[in-house]
Design a protein around this motif. Structure first.
Motif, PDB file in Angstrom:
ATOM      1  N   GLY A 119      -4.260  40.403  23.233  1.00  0.00           N
ATOM      2  CA  GLY A 119      -4.539  39.182  22.521  1.00  0.00           C
ATOM      3  C   GLY A 119      -6.064  39.027  22.992  1.00  0.00           C
ATOM      4  O   GLY A 119      -6.500  38.925  23.887  1.00  0.00           O
ATOM      5  N   VAL A 120      -6.751  38.475  21.820  1.00  0.00           N
ATOM      6  CA  VAL A 120      -7.900  37.968  21.841  1.00  0.00           C
ATOM      7  C   VAL A 120      -7.992  36.582  21.622  1.00  0.00           C
ATOM      8  O   VAL A 120      -7.260  36.042  20.602  1.00  0.00           O
ATOM      9  CB  VAL A 120      -8.969  38.840  20.663  1.00  0.00           C
ATOM     10  N   HIS A 121      -8.363  35.518  22.386  1.00  0.00           N
ATOM     11  CA  HIS A 121      -8.371  34.229  22.408  1.00  0.00           C
ATOM     12  C   HIS A 121      -9.763  33.743  22.667  1.00  0.00           C
ATOM     13  O   HIS A 121     -10.471  34.193  23.330  1.00  0.00           O
ATOM     14  CB  HIS A 121      -7.480  33.634  23.315  1.00  0.00           C
ATOM     15  N   GLY A 122      -9.996  32.477  22.286  1.00  0.00           N
ATOM     16  CA  GLY A 122     -10.972  31.553  22.950  1.00  0.00           C
ATOM     17  C   GLY A 122     -12.507  32.138  22.603  1.00  0.00           C
ATOM     18  O   GLY A 122     -13.345  31.713  23.363  1.00  0.00           O
ATOM     19  N   VAL A 123     -12.484  32.817  21.274  1.00  0.00           N
ATOM     20  CA  VAL A 123     -13.901  33.496  20.951  1.00  0.00           C
ATOM     21  C   VAL A 123     -14.570  32.354  20.518  1.00  0.00           C
ATOM     22  O   VAL A 123     -14.323  31.810  19.258  1.00  0.00           O
ATOM     23  CB  VAL A 123     -13.736  34.651  20.096  1.00  0.00           C
ATOM     24  N   GLY A 124     -15.869  32.135  21.060  1.00  0.00           N
ATOM     25  CA  GLY A 124     -16.525  31.063  20.403  1.00  0.00           C
ATOM     26  C   GLY A 124     -17.986  31.213  20.688  1.00  0.00           C
ATOM     27  O   GLY A 124     -18.393  31.919  21.771  1.00  0.00           O
ATOM     28  N   VAL A 125     -18.739  30.728  19.888  1.00  0.00           N
ATOM     29  CA  VAL A 125     -20.360  30.766  19.958  1.00  0.00           C
ATOM     30  C   VAL A 125     -20.893  29.319  19.861  1.00  0.00           C
ATOM     31  O   VAL A 125     -20.367  28.428  18.960  1.00  0.00           O
ATOM     32  CB  VAL A 125     -20.914  31.695  18.768  1.00  0.00           C
ATOM     33  N   VAL A 126     -21.920  28.824  20.840  1.00  0.00           N
ATOM     34  CA  VAL A 126     -22.380  27.560  20.539  1.00  0.00           C
ATOM     35  C   VAL A 126     -23.052  27.348  19.343  1.00  0.00           C
ATOM     36  O   VAL A 126     -23.483  28.079  18.729  1.00  0.00           O
ATOM     37  CB  VAL A 126     -23.295  27.443  21.783  1.00  0.00           C
ATOM     38  N   PRO A 127     -22.923  26.009  18.972  1.00  0.00           N
ATOM     39  CA  PRO A 127     -23.270  25.856  17.357  1.00  0.00           C
ATOM     40  C   PRO A 127     -24.593  26.316  16.977  1.00  0.00           C
ATOM     41  O   PRO A 127     -24.828  26.718  16.059  1.00  0.00           O
ATOM     42  CB  PRO A 127     -23.364  24.167  17.391  1.00  0.00           C
ATOM     43  N   GLU A 128     -25.740  26.311  18.080  1.00  0.00           N
ATOM     44  CA  GLU A 128     -26.919  26.566  17.571  1.00  0.00           C
ATOM     45  C   GLU A 128     -27.217  28.010  17.296  1.00  0.00           C
ATOM     46  O   GLU A 128     -28.310  28.756  16.918  1.00  0.00           O
ATOM     47  CB  GLU A 128     -28.093  25.889  18.602  1.00  0.00           C
ATOM     48  N   MET A 129     -26.243  28.777  17.779  1.00  0.00           N
ATOM     49  CA  MET A 129     -26.102  30.526  17.611  1.00  0.00           C
ATOM     50  C   MET A 129     -25.188  31.004  16.827  1.00  0.00           C
ATOM     51  O   MET A 129     -25.182  32.109  16.601  1.00  0.00           O
ATOM     52  CB  MET A 129     -25.891  30.761  18.954  1.00  0.00           C
ATOM     53  N   ARG A 130     -24.618  30.154  15.821  1.00  0.00           N
ATOM     54  CA  ARG A 130     -23.801  30.463  14.841  1.00  0.00           C
ATOM     55  C   ARG A 130     -24.574  30.843  13.664  1.00  0.00           C
ATOM     56  O   ARG A 130     -25.611  30.755  13.317  1.00  0.00           O
ATOM     57  CB  ARG A 130     -22.856  29.334  14.331  1.00  0.00           C
ATOM     58  N   LYS A 131     -23.725  31.670  12.574  1.00  0.00           N
ATOM     59  CA  LYS A 131     -24.385  32.285  11.471  1.00  0.00           C
ATOM     60  C   LYS A 131     -25.535  33.461  11.647  1.00  0.00           C
ATOM     61  O   LYS A 131     -26.285  33.344  11.053  1.00  0.00           O
ATOM     62  CB  LYS A 131     -24.681  31.182  10.491  1.00  0.00           C
ATOM     63  N   ARG A 132     -25.276  33.905  12.719  1.00  0.00           N
ATOM     64  CA  ARG A 132     -26.317  35.020  13.162  1.00  0.00           C
ATOM     65  C   ARG A 132     -25.595  36.267  13.283  1.00  0.00           C
ATOM     66  O   ARG A 132     -26.045  37.360  14.048  1.00  0.00           O
ATOM     67  CB  ARG A 132     -27.197  34.400  14.277  1.00  0.00           C
TER      68      ARG A 132
ATOM     69  N   ALA B 161     -19.073  38.345  15.254  1.00  0.00           N
ATOM     70  CA  ALA B 161     -18.577  39.859  14.971  1.00  0.00           C
ATOM     71  C   ALA B 161     -18.878  40.829  15.904  1.00  0.00           C
ATOM     72  O   ALA B 161     -18.171  41.415  16.182  1.00  0.00           O
ATOM     73  CB  ALA B 161     -19.250  40.110  13.547  1.00  0.00           C
ATOM     74  N   GLN B 162     -20.148  40.397  16.548  1.00  0.00           N
ATOM     75  CA  GLN B 162     -20.696  41.196  17.507  1.00  0.00           C
ATOM     76  C   GLN B 162     -19.574  41.284  18.933  1.00  0.00           C
ATOM     77  O   GLN B 162     -19.301  42.302  19.324  1.00  0.00           O
ATOM     78  CB  GLN B 162     -21.923  41.326  18.013  1.00  0.00           C
ATOM     79  N   ILE B 163     -19.204  39.999  18.966  1.00  0.00           N
ATOM     80  CA  ILE B 163     -18.318  39.703  20.429  1.00  0.00           C
ATOM     81  C   ILE B 163     -16.917  40.505  19.930  1.00  0.00           C
ATOM     82  O   ILE B 163     -16.241  41.077  20.968  1.00  0.00           O
ATOM     83  CB  ILE B 163     -18.223  38.309  20.604  1.00  0.00           C
ATOM     84  N   MET B 164     -16.516  40.188  18.771  1.00  0.00           N
ATOM     85  CA  MET B 164     -15.061  40.982  18.391  1.00  0.00           C
ATOM     86  C   MET B 164     -15.207  42.422  18.513  1.00  0.00           C
ATOM     87  O   MET B 164     -14.398  43.131  18.935  1.00  0.00           O
ATOM     88  CB  MET B 164     -14.586  40.335  17.079  1.00  0.00           C
ATOM     89  N   LYS B 165     -16.528  43.099  18.101  1.00  0.00           N
ATOM     90  CA  LYS B 165     -16.581  44.501  18.127  1.00  0.00           C
ATOM     91  C   LYS B 165     -16.314  44.903  19.353  1.00  0.00           C
ATOM     92  O   LYS B 165     -15.738  46.024  19.892  1.00  0.00           O
ATOM     93  CB  LYS B 165     -17.817  44.999  17.352  1.00  0.00           C
ATOM     94  N   SER B 166     -16.969  44.072  20.634  1.00  0.00           N
ATOM     95  CA  SER B 166     -17.306  44.688  21.814  1.00  0.00           C
ATOM     96  C   SER B 166     -15.511  44.366  22.524  1.00  0.00           C
ATOM     97  O   SER B 166     -15.540  45.439  23.083  1.00  0.00           O
ATOM     98  CB  SER B 166     -18.143  43.493  22.637  1.00  0.00           C
ATOM     99  N   LEU B 167     -14.932  43.367  22.131  1.00  0.00           N
ATOM    100  CA  LEU B 167     -13.549  43.058  22.637  1.00  0.00           C
ATOM    101  C   LEU B 167     -12.650  44.224  22.213  1.00  0.00           C
ATOM    102  O   LEU B 167     -11.951  44.832  23.057  1.00  0.00           O
ATOM    103  CB  LEU B 167     -13.068  41.684  22.321  1.00  0.00           C
TER     104      LEU B 167
ATOM    105  N   VAL C  10     -14.163  36.824   9.272  1.00  0.00           N
ATOM    106  CA  VAL C  10     -14.959  37.635  10.143  1.00  0.00           C
ATOM    107  C   VAL C  10     -13.848  38.683  10.664  1.00  0.00           C
ATOM    108  O   VAL C  10     -14.436  39.926  10.621  1.00  0.00           O
ATOM    109  CB  VAL C  10     -15.432  36.809  11.402  1.00  0.00           C
ATOM    110  N   TYR C  11     -12.741  38.355  10.948  1.00  0.00           N
ATOM    111  CA  TYR C  11     -11.841  39.271  11.425  1.00  0.00           C
ATOM    112  C   TYR C  11     -11.323  40.217  10.211  1.00  0.00           C
ATOM    113  O   TYR C  11     -11.071  41.287  10.429  1.00  0.00           O
ATOM    114  CB  TYR C  11     -10.720  38.532  11.989  1.00  0.00           C
ATOM    115  N   ALA C  12     -11.163  39.735   9.090  1.00  0.00           N
ATOM    116  CA  ALA C  12     -10.673  40.589   8.133  1.00  0.00           C
ATOM    117  C   ALA C  12     -11.802  41.836   7.784  1.00  0.00           C
ATOM    118  O   ALA C  12     -11.271  42.989   7.620  1.00  0.00           O
ATOM    119  CB  ALA C  12     -10.528  39.650   6.824  1.00  0.00           C
ATOM    120  N   LYS C  13     -12.966  41.248   7.876  1.00  0.00           N
ATOM    121  CA  LYS C  13     -14.085  42.263   7.702  1.00  0.00           C
ATOM    122  C   LYS C  13     -13.962  43.471   8.801  1.00  0.00           C
ATOM    123  O   LYS C  13     -14.664  44.560   8.479  1.00  0.00           O
ATOM    124  CB  LYS C  13     -15.389  41.724   7.519  1.00  0.00           C
TER     125      LYS C  13
END
Length: 243
Positions: A179-192, A196-202, A225-228
């Motif tokens: 199970g993948v949980h708690g995937v988060g990116v700080v606000p100033e680094m979003r929309k970049r 998706a890269q984190i999910m691919k790594s996991l 993001v996950y659907a893609k």
């Protein structure tokens, strides 16, 4: 598909087992014949109460004060089309947020750009960094005591970019499911594209460890993001709180 009923149960089991695994070492997990719950002191998570049988009015009456006094959230998954969630609204609960349970049968490892690195944490200094970073992404806190007491059974990750921590993730295994949980990116680094890269790594971690499925529960912000990445939707989770 024959696999669908099985992966529905696997998704629920992974999620509830995670909460249970968090609660037990902190003496914060309670089980009854009708429901289970976990309330962690000085933490906003998991703090959930979930039913293990069909929901009846007598059960709602039983949990009302527990939920209210403990500031707990009740996740409700309507996988049997019983429309029991009407009971919550009838009894002065309100819908706090929705999620969608999703799954992926991973096959081929993704190519990962070098912009980010995910690192499983072990040291107490890393745990402190993780719990300080997490609320920036999710606006709620997780107690450091949870990480200290569950680090062997639950895998916590920090996400780095140019040696700077920018995000978090959690992996939790039940049987041959991760199970993948708690995937988060700080606000100033979003929309970049970092989520998706984190999910691919996991997902790659899951493939390397020969997992049959990757499971998650997506917010509205994350589901596309996950659907893609190939994840398929299973069922909706409605999360209720007492008024």
């Amino acid at each position: 598909m024959k696999e669908i009923p099985s992966v529905i149960n696997d998704n629920i089991k992974n999620l509830t087992s995670l909460w249970k695994t968090v609660g037990i070492p902190l003496d914060s997990y309670i089980k009854t014949p009708e429901f289970e719950y976990c309330k962690i002191k000085d933490s906003d998570w998991p703090n959930r109460l979930w039913f293990t049988k069909d929901v009846k009015q007598k059960d709602i009456d039983l949990v009302k004060e527990i939920v209210k006094s403990g500031n707990l959230t009740i996740p409700y998954w309507n996988t049997k089309s019983k429309n029991e969630d009407a009971l919550f609204l009838k009894n002065d609960f309100e819908l706090k947020f929705k999620q969608v349970a999703m799954y992926l049968k991973p096959k081929v490892c993704f190519e990962i750009e070098n912009e980010i690195e995910i690192k499983r944490i072990y040291k107490k200094s890393e745990m402190k960094l993780w719990v300080d970073l997490y609320p920036k992404s999710f606006s709620y806190k997780i107690s450091e005591s949870i990480l200290v007491n569950t680090n062997k059974d639950i895998h916590y990750y920090l996400v780095y970019r140019n040696n700077r921590p920018i995000g978090t993730a959690i992996l939790f295994q039940t049987n041959n499911i991760v199970g993948v949980h708690g995937v988060g990116v700080v606000p100033e680094m979003r929309k970049r594209g970092f989520a998706a890269q984190i999910m691919k790594s996991l997902i790659n971690v899951a493939i390397i460890n020969n997992m049959d499925y990757v499971m998650l529960q997506a917010s509205d912000m994350g589901r596309n993001v996950y659907a893609k990445l190939g994840f398929k939707e299973l069922f909706e989770i409605k999360n209720y709180v007492a008024r």
